[in-house]
Design an enzyme around this catalytic site. Sequence first.
Site, PDB file in Angstrom:
ATOM      1  N   ASP A  87       2.842   7.439  -8.356  1.00  0.00           N
ATOM      2  CA  ASP A  87       3.415   7.133  -7.044  1.00  0.00           C
ATOM      3  C   ASP A  87       3.362   5.625  -6.874  1.00  0.00           C
ATOM      4  OD1 ASP A  87       3.982   9.741  -6.152  1.00  0.00           O
ATOM      5  OD2 ASP A  87       1.863  10.057  -5.697  1.00  0.00           O
ATOM      6  N   LEU A  88       4.527   4.997  -6.800  1.00  0.00           N
ATOM      7  CA  LEU A  88       4.573   3.551  -6.752  1.00  0.00           C
ATOM      8  C   LEU A  88       3.790   3.010  -5.563  1.00  0.00           C
ATOM      9  CD1 LEU A  88       8.204   2.586  -7.782  1.00  0.00           C
ATOM     10  CD2 LEU A  88       6.108   2.383  -9.096  1.00  0.00           C
ATOM     11  N   CYS A  89       2.980   2.012  -5.862  1.00  0.00           N
ATOM     12  CA  CYS A  89       2.127   1.427  -4.831  1.00  0.00           C
ATOM     13  C   CYS A  89       2.780   0.154  -4.312  1.00  0.00           C
ATOM     14  CB  CYS A  89       0.749   1.131  -5.411  1.00  0.00           C
ATOM     15  SG  CYS A  89      -0.445   0.544  -4.202  1.00  0.00           S
ATOM     16  N   ILE A  90       3.664   0.310  -3.327  1.00  0.00           N
ATOM     17  CA  ILE A  90       4.321  -0.823  -2.699  1.00  0.00           C
ATOM     18  C   ILE A  90       3.985  -0.793  -1.219  1.00  0.00           C
ATOM     19  CG2 ILE A  90       6.507  -2.028  -2.339  1.00  0.00           C
ATOM     20  CD1 ILE A  90       7.710  -0.394  -4.556  1.00  0.00           C
ATOM     21  N   SER A 134      -4.877  -2.186  -6.000  1.00  0.00           N
ATOM     22  CA  SER A 134      -5.061  -0.736  -5.827  1.00  0.00           C
ATOM     23  C   SER A 134      -4.183  -0.020  -6.848  1.00  0.00           C
ATOM     24  CB  SER A 134      -4.718  -0.309  -4.400  1.00  0.00           C
ATOM     25  OG  SER A 134      -3.399  -0.702  -4.073  1.00  0.00           O
TER      26      SER A 134
END
Length: 238
Positions: A87-90, A134
Amino acid sequence: MSNVSNSAVRALNLEYKSLQDEPVEGFRVKLCNDDNLFEWEVAIFGPPDTLYQGGYFKAHMKFPPDYPYSPPSIRFLTKVWHPNNGDLCISILHPPVDDPQSGERIEERWNPTQNVRTILLSVISLLNEPNTYSPANVDASVMYRKWRDSQGKDNEYPNIIRKQALAGKLDAEKEGIVVPLTLEDYCIKPKSKPTNQEMALELTDFYDEDYDLDTDDDNQESGESDYGNGDDSGNGET
Protein backbone atom coordinates in the site's frame (compact mmCIF):
# COMPACT_ATOMS: atom_id res chain seq x y z
CA MET A 1 -20.60 -1.41 -3.49
CA SER A 2 -23.11 -0.12 -0.94
CA ASN A 3 -23.62 3.47 0.15
CA VAL A 4 -22.04 4.88 -3.00
CA SER A 5 -22.58 8.62 -3.21
CA ASN A 6 -23.71 10.35 -6.39
CA SER A 7 -20.88 12.85 -5.97
CA ALA A 8 -18.36 9.99 -6.06
CA VAL A 9 -19.79 8.65 -9.32
CA ARG A 10 -19.79 12.09 -10.89
CA ALA A 11 -16.24 12.86 -9.73
CA LEU A 12 -14.84 9.56 -10.97
CA ASN A 13 -16.63 9.82 -14.30
CA LEU A 14 -15.17 13.28 -14.88
CA GLU A 15 -11.66 12.30 -13.77
CA TYR A 16 -11.60 9.12 -15.83
CA LYS A 17 -12.71 10.95 -18.95
CA SER A 18 -10.15 13.68 -18.31
CA LEU A 19 -7.33 11.13 -17.99
CA GLN A 20 -8.39 9.44 -21.21
CA ASP A 21 -8.50 12.76 -23.07
CA GLU A 22 -5.35 14.19 -21.44
CA PRO A 23 -3.25 11.33 -19.98
CA VAL A 24 -0.60 11.91 -17.31
CA GLU A 25 2.87 11.30 -18.65
CA GLY A 26 4.23 7.99 -17.43
CA PHE A 27 0.79 6.53 -16.73
CA ARG A 28 -2.10 4.84 -18.41
CA VAL A 29 -5.34 4.02 -16.60
CA LYS A 30 -8.24 1.72 -17.34
CA LEU A 31 -11.12 0.21 -15.41
CA CYS A 32 -10.53 -3.24 -13.94
CA ASN A 33 -14.13 -3.97 -14.85
CA ASP A 34 -16.23 -1.85 -17.19
CA ASP A 35 -19.13 -2.13 -14.75
CA ASN A 36 -17.14 -0.89 -11.74
CA LEU A 37 -15.98 2.72 -11.75
CA PHE A 38 -14.39 2.37 -8.30
CA GLU A 39 -11.48 0.05 -9.21
CA TRP A 40 -8.83 1.10 -11.73
CA GLU A 41 -5.75 -0.58 -13.13
CA VAL A 42 -2.82 1.79 -13.45
CA ALA A 43 0.12 1.09 -15.76
CA ILE A 44 3.24 2.92 -14.62
CA PHE A 45 6.20 3.55 -16.95
CA GLY A 46 9.59 4.02 -15.31
CA PRO A 47 10.83 7.59 -15.84
CA PRO A 48 13.88 7.96 -18.15
CA ASP A 49 17.26 8.65 -16.53
CA THR A 50 16.21 6.88 -13.32
CA LEU A 51 16.73 3.39 -11.93
CA TYR A 52 13.24 2.54 -13.19
CA GLN A 53 13.87 3.53 -16.82
CA GLY A 54 12.23 1.10 -19.23
CA GLY A 55 10.12 -0.44 -16.49
CA TYR A 56 6.43 -1.28 -16.80
CA PHE A 57 4.62 -1.73 -13.51
CA LYS A 58 0.95 -2.30 -12.78
CA ALA A 59 -0.93 -1.07 -9.75
CA HIS A 60 -4.48 -1.33 -8.45
CA MET A 61 -6.32 1.81 -7.38
CA LYS A 62 -9.46 1.43 -5.28
CA PHE A 63 -11.78 4.32 -4.48
CA PRO A 64 -14.00 4.60 -1.38
CA PRO A 65 -17.76 5.09 -1.79
CA ASP A 66 -17.51 8.66 -0.45
CA TYR A 67 -14.71 9.77 -2.80
CA PRO A 68 -13.42 12.52 -3.05
CA TYR A 69 -14.00 13.13 0.66
CA SER A 70 -11.87 10.08 1.49
CA PRO A 71 -8.69 9.04 -0.35
CA PRO A 72 -8.26 6.01 -2.61
CA SER A 73 -5.71 3.28 -1.96
CA ILE A 74 -2.98 2.10 -4.35
CA ARG A 75 -1.22 -1.26 -4.36
CA PHE A 76 1.37 -2.51 -6.81
CA LEU A 77 0.33 -5.69 -8.64
CA THR A 78 3.76 -6.36 -10.14
CA LYS A 79 6.95 -6.78 -8.13
CA VAL A 80 8.62 -3.49 -7.30
CA TRP A 81 11.52 -3.51 -4.86
CA HIS A 82 10.77 -0.22 -3.14
CA PRO A 83 10.58 1.01 0.47
CA ASN A 84 6.94 1.98 -0.04
CA ASN A 85 5.79 -1.07 -1.99
CA GLY A 86 2.51 -2.67 -0.99
CA ASP A 87 0.00 0.00 0.00
CA LEU A 88 1.76 3.12 -1.21
CA CYS A 89 2.77 5.37 1.64
CA ILE A 90 2.06 8.87 0.35
CA SER A 91 0.95 11.64 2.66
CA ILE A 92 -1.88 12.75 0.39
CA LEU A 93 -3.35 9.22 0.54
CA HIS A 94 -3.70 9.40 4.31
CA PRO A 95 -7.07 10.46 5.79
CA PRO A 96 -7.14 14.10 6.95
CA VAL A 97 -6.87 13.42 10.68
CA ASP A 98 -4.40 14.90 13.13
CA ASP A 99 -1.86 12.17 13.93
CA PRO A 100 1.21 13.54 15.77
CA GLN A 101 2.86 10.10 15.68
CA SER A 102 3.03 10.12 11.88
CA GLY A 103 5.22 13.20 11.64
CA GLU A 104 2.88 14.59 8.95
CA ARG A 105 1.08 17.92 9.10
CA ILE A 106 -2.65 17.67 8.52
CA GLU A 107 -2.38 19.97 5.48
CA GLU A 108 -0.06 17.39 3.87
CA ARG A 109 -2.77 14.75 4.03
CA TRP A 110 -5.73 14.08 1.76
CA ASN A 111 -8.30 16.73 1.03
CA PRO A 112 -11.11 16.78 -1.56
CA THR A 113 -9.18 19.16 -3.82
CA GLN A 114 -6.74 16.34 -4.61
CA ASN A 115 -7.50 14.06 -7.54
CA VAL A 116 -6.17 11.06 -9.43
CA ARG A 117 -3.87 13.25 -11.52
CA THR A 118 -2.10 14.70 -8.48
CA ILE A 119 -1.88 11.23 -6.91
CA LEU A 120 -0.22 9.72 -9.97
CA LEU A 121 2.29 12.55 -10.16
CA SER A 122 3.09 11.92 -6.49
CA VAL A 123 3.72 8.23 -7.25
CA ILE A 124 6.29 9.21 -9.89
CA SER A 125 7.99 11.44 -7.34
CA LEU A 126 7.90 8.64 -4.78
CA LEU A 127 9.73 6.24 -7.10
CA ASN A 128 12.76 8.51 -7.10
CA GLU A 129 12.46 9.78 -3.54
CA PRO A 130 11.13 6.98 -1.31
CA ASN A 131 9.61 7.71 2.08
CA THR A 132 11.94 5.84 4.44
CA TYR A 133 10.37 7.19 7.64
CA SER A 134 7.43 4.77 7.57
CA PRO A 135 8.37 2.12 4.98
CA ALA A 136 6.05 -0.69 3.95
CA ASN A 137 9.11 -2.73 2.97
CA VAL A 138 11.72 -2.35 5.74
CA ASP A 139 14.37 -4.45 3.95
CA ALA A 140 14.07 -2.36 0.80
CA SER A 141 14.26 0.79 2.89
CA VAL A 142 17.49 -0.34 4.59
CA MET A 143 19.01 -1.33 1.24
CA TYR A 144 17.98 1.97 -0.36
CA ARG A 145 19.57 4.02 2.45
CA LYS A 146 22.73 1.96 2.20
CA TRP A 147 22.95 2.65 -1.55
CA ARG A 148 22.14 6.34 -1.08
CA ASP A 149 24.66 6.83 1.73
CA SER A 150 27.39 5.03 -0.26
CA GLN A 151 26.85 7.60 -3.05
CA GLY A 152 26.24 4.85 -5.58
CA LYS A 153 29.12 2.58 -4.59
CA ASP A 154 26.81 -0.12 -3.22
CA ASN A 155 24.96 -1.56 -6.23
CA GLU A 156 22.68 -4.13 -4.58
CA TYR A 157 19.61 -1.88 -4.58
CA PRO A 158 19.93 -0.52 -8.17
CA ASN A 159 20.72 -3.97 -9.57
CA ILE A 160 17.43 -5.35 -8.23
CA ILE A 161 15.49 -2.39 -9.64
CA ARG A 162 17.08 -2.69 -13.09
CA LYS A 163 16.28 -6.41 -13.24
CA GLN A 164 12.64 -5.71 -12.36
CA ALA A 165 12.49 -2.87 -14.89
CA LEU A 166 13.77 -5.22 -17.60
CA ALA A 167 11.23 -7.89 -16.61
CA GLY A 168 8.47 -5.28 -16.77
CA LYS A 169 9.61 -4.16 -20.21
CA LEU A 170 9.36 -7.76 -21.44
CA ASP A 171 5.83 -8.03 -19.99
CA ALA A 172 4.89 -4.83 -21.83
CA GLU A 173 6.18 -6.25 -25.10
CA LYS A 174 4.02 -9.34 -24.63
CA GLU A 175 1.01 -7.03 -24.26
CA GLY A 176 2.01 -5.05 -27.33
CA ILE A 177 2.83 -1.95 -25.28
CA VAL A 178 5.78 0.26 -26.19
CA VAL A 179 7.56 1.54 -23.10
CA PRO A 180 9.00 5.06 -23.53
CA LEU A 181 12.77 5.08 -23.07
CA THR A 182 13.57 8.72 -23.85
CA LEU A 183 12.32 11.87 -22.20
CA GLU A 184 10.86 12.99 -25.51
CA ASP A 185 8.76 9.82 -25.82
CA TYR A 186 7.91 9.82 -22.12
CA CYS A 187 6.48 13.34 -22.09
CA ILE A 188 3.03 13.49 -23.63
CA LYS A 189 2.69 16.18 -26.24
CA PRO A 190 -0.20 18.52 -25.46
CA LYS A 191 -2.96 18.59 -27.99
CA SER A 192 -2.61 21.71 -30.14
CA LYS A 193 -5.47 24.13 -29.90
CA PRO A 194 -6.91 25.54 -33.13
CA THR A 195 -5.74 29.02 -34.11
CA ASN A 196 -8.16 31.91 -34.52
CA GLN A 197 -7.86 31.54 -38.30
CA GLU A 198 -8.67 27.81 -38.12
CA MET A 199 -11.65 28.51 -35.86
CA ALA A 200 -12.89 31.17 -38.32
CA LEU A 201 -12.60 28.67 -41.18
CA GLU A 202 -14.51 26.08 -39.16
CA LEU A 203 -17.31 28.60 -38.52
CA THR A 204 -17.38 29.49 -42.23
CA ASP A 205 -17.64 25.83 -43.14
CA PHE A 206 -20.45 25.42 -40.63
CA TYR A 207 -22.47 28.27 -42.09
CA ASP A 208 -21.73 27.16 -45.64
CA GLU A 209 -23.20 23.77 -44.84
CA ASP A 210 -26.32 25.06 -43.11
CA TYR A 211 -27.03 28.18 -45.13
CA ASP A 212 -26.72 29.01 -48.82
CA LEU A 213 -24.43 32.03 -48.78
CA ASP A 214 -24.82 32.48 -52.54
CA THR A 215 -28.58 32.97 -52.36
CA ASP A 216 -28.42 36.58 -53.57
CA ASP A 217 -26.28 35.67 -56.55
CA ASP A 218 -28.54 32.78 -57.40
CA ASN A 219 -31.60 35.00 -57.16
CA GLN A 220 -29.93 37.58 -59.35
CA GLU A 221 -29.14 35.00 -62.01
CA SER A 222 -32.64 33.58 -61.69
CA GLY A 223 -34.15 37.05 -61.88
CA GLU A 224 -32.20 37.96 -64.99
CA SER A 225 -33.52 34.85 -66.65
CA ASP A 226 -37.09 35.68 -65.65
CA TYR A 227 -36.75 39.25 -66.79
CA GLY A 228 -35.31 38.05 -70.05
CA ASN A 229 -38.32 35.85 -70.60
CA GLY A 230 -40.60 38.71 -69.71
CA ASP A 231 -38.83 41.05 -72.10
CA ASP A 232 -39.07 38.50 -74.87
CA SER A 233 -42.80 38.15 -74.36
CA GLY A 234 -43.39 41.88 -73.98
CA ASN A 235 -41.31 43.08 -76.86
CA GLY A 236 -41.83 40.19 -79.23
CA GLU A 237 -43.23 40.78 -82.65
CA THR A 238 -46.76 39.75 -83.37
